[in-house]
Design a protein around this motif. Structure first.
Motif, PDB file in Angstrom:
ATOM      1  N   TYR A  78      77.239  30.295  55.529  1.00  0.00           N
ATOM      2  CA  TYR A  78      76.525  29.303  54.726  1.00  0.00           C
ATOM      3  C   TYR A  78      76.942  29.457  53.265  1.00  0.00           C
ATOM      4  N   ARG A  79      76.683  28.404  52.480  1.00  0.00           N
ATOM      5  CA  ARG A  79      77.053  28.410  51.065  1.00  0.00           C
ATOM      6  C   ARG A  79      76.148  27.455  50.305  1.00  0.00           C
ATOM      7  N   PHE A  80      75.697  27.888  49.133  1.00  0.00           N
ATOM      8  CA  PHE A  80      74.970  27.026  48.208  1.00  0.00           C
ATOM      9  C   PHE A  80      75.561  27.188  46.811  1.00  0.00           C
ATOM     10  N   LEU A  81      75.623  26.103  46.070  1.00  0.00           N
ATOM     11  CA  LEU A  81      75.952  26.135  44.646  1.00  0.00           C
ATOM     12  C   LEU A  81      74.720  25.661  43.893  1.00  0.00           C
ATOM     13  N   THR A  82      74.246  26.474  42.959  1.00  0.00           N
ATOM     14  CA  THR A  82      73.048  26.111  42.212  1.00  0.00           C
ATOM     15  C   THR A  82      73.102  26.735  40.821  1.00  0.00           C
ATOM     16  N   GLN A  83      71.970  26.760  40.131  1.00  0.00           N
ATOM     17  CA  GLN A  83      71.869  27.377  38.815  1.00  0.00           C
ATOM     18  C   GLN A  83      70.878  28.521  38.876  1.00  0.00           C
ATOM     19  N   MET A  84      71.159  29.582  38.145  1.00  0.00           N
ATOM     20  CA  MET A  84      70.343  30.786  38.243  1.00  0.00           C
ATOM     21  C   MET A  84      68.893  30.511  37.873  1.00  0.00           C
ATOM     22  N   PRO A  85      67.961  30.988  38.705  1.00  0.00           N
ATOM     23  CA  PRO A  85      66.544  30.911  38.343  1.00  0.00           C
ATOM     24  C   PRO A  85      66.227  31.937  37.264  1.00  0.00           C
ATOM     25  N   VAL A  86      65.001  31.929  36.787  1.00  0.00           N
ATOM     26  CA  VAL A  86      64.587  32.838  35.716  1.00  0.00           C
ATOM     27  C   VAL A  86      63.330  33.582  36.132  1.00  0.00           C
ATOM     28  N   PRO A  87      63.036  34.719  35.490  1.00  0.00           N
ATOM     29  CA  PRO A  87      61.729  35.351  35.702  1.00  0.00           C
ATOM     30  C   PRO A  87      60.628  34.428  35.183  1.00  0.00           C
ATOM     31  N   TYR A  88      59.404  34.620  35.692  1.00  0.00           N
ATOM     32  CA  TYR A  88      58.307  33.793  35.196  1.00  0.00           C
ATOM     33  C   TYR A  88      57.012  34.584  35.201  1.00  0.00           C
ATOM     34  N   ASP A  89      56.099  34.123  34.354  1.00  0.00           N
ATOM     35  CA  ASP A  89      54.796  34.754  34.232  1.00  0.00           C
ATOM     36  C   ASP A  89      53.912  34.288  35.381  1.00  0.00           C
ATOM     37  N   LEU A  94      75.837  28.646  36.488  1.00  0.00           N
ATOM     38  CA  LEU A  94      76.227  28.258  37.834  1.00  0.00           C
ATOM     39  C   LEU A  94      76.431  29.500  38.700  1.00  0.00           C
ATOM     40  N   VAL A  95      75.923  29.453  39.929  1.00  0.00           N
ATOM     41  CA  VAL A  95      76.045  30.590  40.832  1.00  0.00           C
ATOM     42  C   VAL A  95      76.213  30.084  42.252  1.00  0.00           C
ATOM     43  N   GLU A  96      77.089  30.734  43.012  1.00  0.00           N
ATOM     44  CA  GLU A  96      77.259  30.460  44.433  1.00  0.00           C
ATOM     45  C   GLU A  96      76.551  31.551  45.227  1.00  0.00           C
ATOM     46  N   LEU A  97      75.760  31.142  46.205  1.00  0.00           N
ATOM     47  CA  LEU A  97      75.151  32.062  47.160  1.00  0.00           C
ATOM     48  C   LEU A  97      75.858  31.849  48.483  1.00  0.00           C
ATOM     49  N   ARG A 134      58.520  23.650  50.646  1.00  0.00           N
ATOM     50  CA  ARG A 134      58.379  22.237  51.022  1.00  0.00           C
ATOM     51  C   ARG A 134      59.308  21.965  52.202  1.00  0.00           C
ATOM     52  N   PRO A 135      58.767  21.495  53.308  1.00  0.00           N
ATOM     53  CA  PRO A 135      59.643  21.169  54.443  1.00  0.00           C
ATOM     54  C   PRO A 135      60.461  19.922  54.156  1.00  0.00           C
ATOM     55  N   ASP A 136      61.497  19.733  54.961  1.00  0.00           N
ATOM     56  CA  ASP A 136      62.320  18.520  54.917  1.00  0.00           C
ATOM     57  C   ASP A 136      63.079  18.343  53.613  1.00  0.00           C
ATOM     58  N   SER A 137      63.552  19.427  53.035  1.00  0.00           N
ATOM     59  CA  SER A 137      64.412  19.286  51.856  1.00  0.00           C
ATOM     60  C   SER A 137      65.730  18.650  52.277  1.00  0.00           C
ATOM     61  N   PRO A 138      66.415  17.956  51.366  1.00  0.00           N
ATOM     62  CA  PRO A 138      67.638  17.216  51.715  1.00  0.00           C
ATOM     63  C   PRO A 138      68.737  18.128  52.260  1.00  0.00           C
ATOM     64  N   MET A 139      69.552  17.567  53.161  1.00  0.00           N
ATOM     65  CA  MET A 139      70.713  18.295  53.660  1.00  0.00           C
ATOM     66  C   MET A 139      71.784  18.271  52.579  1.00  0.00           C
ATOM     67  N   ARG A 140      71.931  19.363  51.865  1.00  0.00           N
ATOM     68  CA  ARG A 140      72.909  19.471  50.784  1.00  0.00           C
ATOM     69  C   ARG A 140      73.080  20.943  50.435  1.00  0.00           C
ATOM     70  N   ASP A 141      74.264  21.298  49.981  1.00  0.00           N
ATOM     71  CA  ASP A 141      74.503  22.677  49.553  1.00  0.00           C
ATOM     72  C   ASP A 141      74.787  22.770  48.064  1.00  0.00           C
ATOM     73  N   ASN A 142      74.737  21.658  47.348  1.00  0.00           N
ATOM     74  CA  ASN A 142      74.911  21.632  45.902  1.00  0.00           C
ATOM     75  C   ASN A 142      73.581  21.226  45.273  1.00  0.00           C
ATOM     76  N   LEU A 143      72.934  22.172  44.608  1.00  0.00           N
ATOM     77  CA  LEU A 143      71.621  21.936  44.009  1.00  0.00           C
ATOM     78  C   LEU A 143      71.684  21.822  42.497  1.00  0.00           C
ATOM     79  N   VAL A 144      72.881  21.779  41.928  1.00  0.00           N
ATOM     80  CA  VAL A 144      73.048  21.750  40.477  1.00  0.00           C
ATOM     81  C   VAL A 144      72.483  20.447  39.912  1.00  0.00           C
ATOM     82  N   ILE A 145      71.751  20.551  38.805  1.00  0.00           N
ATOM     83  CA  ILE A 145      71.195  19.387  38.121  1.00  0.00           C
ATOM     84  C   ILE A 145      71.882  19.247  36.772  1.00  0.00           C
ATOM     85  N   ASP A 146      72.604  18.160  36.592  1.00  0.00           N
ATOM     86  CA  ASP A 146      73.325  17.928  35.341  1.00  0.00           C
ATOM     87  C   ASP A 146      72.352  17.900  34.163  1.00  0.00           C
ATOM     88  N   GLY A 147      72.763  18.571  33.075  1.00  0.00           N
ATOM     89  CA  GLY A 147      71.951  18.586  31.871  1.00  0.00           C
ATOM     90  C   GLY A 147      70.897  19.665  31.826  1.00  0.00           C
TER      91      GLY A 147
END
Length: 291
Positions: free
Chosen positions: A117-128, A64-67, A46-59
């Motif tokens: 560059y740096r991002f803080l987010t949550q680990m993705p998972v494998p998917y079917d 938590l992982v830093e790239l 998706r183009p035009d994602s927000p300018m941010r390096d913290n993608l963590v969603i509370d709850g």
């Protein structure tokens, strides 16, 4: 939107091309001065994602992982100070946010003066990806930097049980993108990945196979057939065919003899179908790959 619903996309993600100035295939892997490889742009960008390096969603679940890493010029050492890095990935329940204004697990950042560059987010998972065909957990990245074509890539993680079963992560070009998840500070994990830009990307032969086939412009109208020869994409004609050159963002143009400025842009749809748009001085036409 469940990623597992799109059953036809598993093999399409294998499309990749090298991103060094000169890379050759030695029979087992791609070799060159420095290796960074990239995937064709898929349907979940998706183009035009927000300018941010913290993608963590509370709850939301997810470790938590830093790239972190640097964007480098084609000499493999000089930092690029003007690069833009976009990150996106699925959630812990296998969802890509393609619809909401929140752009969950999607963000854009600019590198600093050192090219970092740096991002803080949550680990993705494998998917079917359909029919029990699991894709390993991965990050998607798009890097845009003045002087270079945009680079799109996927990052995988060591220890994922699905890496050896996935057509994309088992490609020789993906070897340098299977990364170790290390222990970081404050209980977070950390992943390091440096990116090398290039002037002219080269599309892999096994990736071209995903695009070859016949495309129809509609009932009663002409058709266009693409094939692979000598690791290149060719458009067939009555005699032999035209050699196409990859110019980035899923787009090719005619090379050498027969070059009339026509471009061929392939777009992967969310249902797995492939749309072809041809553009030239004569106008624009749309075709769809026949199943």
């Amino acid at each position: 939107m469940k990623r597992r619903k799109f059953t036809a996309l598993g093999t399409l993600s294998a499309i990749a091309f090298s991103t060094t100035g000169f890379v050759s295939f030695d029979g087992e892997s791609y070799v060159g001065d420095c290796k960074t490889t990239t995937d064709i742009l898929g349907p979940f960008y998706r183009p035009d994602s927000p300018m941010r390096d913290n993608l963590v969603i509370d709850g939301m679940p997810g470790e938590l992982v830093e790239l972190v890493g640097s964007v480098l010029h084609k000499d493999c050492t000089t930092p690029h100070k003007e690069a833009k890095v976009e990150l996106w990935h699925c959630s812990a329940d296998e969802v890509y946010d393609n619809d909401t204004d929140e752009f969950r697990y999607r963000g854009t950042t600019m590198v600093n003066e050192k090219g970092e560059y740096r991002f803080l987010t949550q680990m993705p998972v494998p998917y079917d990806a359909g029919g029990g065909n699991y894709r390993p957990a991965h990050f998607h990245l798009m890097i845009s930097a003045p002087g270079y074509q945009s680079l799109v890539t996927q990052l995988y993680f060591t220890g994922d049980p699905w890496i050896d079963k996935d057509v994309s992560s088992t490609s020789p070009s993906a070897k340098g993108r299977i990364l170790e998840v290390k222990d970081g500070k404050e209980g977070k994990k950390i992943v390091y990945y440096d990116i090398v830009m290039a002037d002219k990307p080269l599309l892999e032969a096994n990736s071209i196979d995903q695009l070859v086939g016949t495309y129809s412009f509609g009932k009663g109208r002409r058709k266009m057939t693409f094939s692979r020869k000598n690791g290149r994409l060719w458009m067939r004609n009555e005699i032999y065919g035209y050699n196409l050159t990859y110019i980035g963002k899923n787009t090719f143009h005619l090379s050498g003899f027969g070059d009339d400025g026509t471009t061929f842009k392939f777009k992967i749809q969310k249902d797995g179908k492939i749309k072809l748009t041809t553009s030239s001085v004569r106008g624009t036409n749309v075709a769809w790959k026949e199943v």
